[in-house]
Design an enzyme around this catalytic site. Sequence first.
Site, short mmCIF file in Angstrom:
data_model
loop_
_atom_site.label_atom_id
_atom_site.label_comp_id
_atom_site.label_asym_id
_atom_site.label_seq_id
_atom_site.Cartn_x
_atom_site.Cartn_y
_atom_site.Cartn_z
N CYS A 66 0.86 -1.18 0.00
CA CYS A 66 0.00 0.00 0.00
C CYS A 66 0.90 1.23 0.00
CB CYS A 66 -0.99 -0.01 1.17
SG CYS A 66 -0.24 -0.15 2.81
N TRP A 67 0.48 2.32 0.61
CA TRP A 67 1.28 3.56 0.55
C TRP A 67 2.58 3.42 1.33
CZ3 TRP A 67 2.51 7.69 -1.90
CH2 TRP A 67 3.15 8.75 -1.25
#
Length: 359
Positions: free
Chosen positions: A103-104
């Site tokens: 993810c981020w």
Amino acid sequence: MEYTAPMPDYAMLDDTDAASLAGFDLIIDVRSPGEFAEDHLPGAINLPVLDDDERARVGTIYKQVSTFDARREGAALVTRNIGHHLETALAGLPRKSRLLLYCWRGGMRSRSMSLVLAAVGWKITLLRGGYRTWRREVVAQLEHSEAPLPFILIDGQTGTAKTAILHQLAARGAQVLDLEGLAVHRGSAFGDFSATPQPSQKRFETLIWQELRAMDLSRPVYVEAESNMVGRRQLPSRIWAAMKAAPRIAISAPVAARAAYLVEAYPDLVADTAKLNASLDQLASRHAKTLIAHWRELHAAGEFRQLAAELISAHYDAAYNRARKHREDEPVLTLRSDSLDDGAIDGLADAILAAGIKT
């Protein structure tokens, strides 16, 4: 008989080099579609645990209500979305598949999905630090690295078929970095593609690094001479520095041959009057209104080669000459051609390779 689910088990990956990424059957970016579109790891697919609207909604609850309420809402949405992916994109995935998730920054979104997928039985690896690990590599290599790049510039005035020559060099096995292709722009006021927007700056940089790291940098890499901007995308500092220091091969051809080539290379401008007029608007501050009006009339009358020839003579050659005044070096090779048809372009590519220029 009671079923006992296996405890989720997943590994961590610290590197995003090509060899490490090649060890996975599937790379899954669980961020929102908007984040994915801005940039993502090479070869990744997007299976978001929250879409753009859902992510914004959870963020609003987090700020305006409470962390607990945001997590409860987010968990409900994430659970439904993971279930959807299991029933669709992941439905036929073999049990022995090796999956990399990110993810981020390697936080709750990727860990939530990894718990479910690992419990199903797939072998799961998380990218430590998430997308930011990849982004740090790109920035380090394209902005901060001082390692030399073996560029050879294909230079020449507007309409000298530089991009077509690059493609023919690539077809002959040469290494080519096609910056205009990666930027989805032909590098001039007339160079955008209406149906295909330019990638984000981050995506442009990822595509450049993806190309470079697959190359043998002991061999030459041919690059079209550009300014430091390709449309609205800026060249990374390492790329721009290497281009300014690179030897140049200059292509020269008569205005008539260049005009004929441009009419073939820009069919969208020939066909789309509105797009042509919008491009001419960008030149309005540099040329008299009467001249801009005259160019519009040439297009309306179907005098495309005449229009191209006048744009070359009145605008582009002058701009090219101004830009080249800032370079003190002379081309290491100048190739002249009276034509820029397919045969001539093939001949120019052959001549470039035959010259055997070293960096």
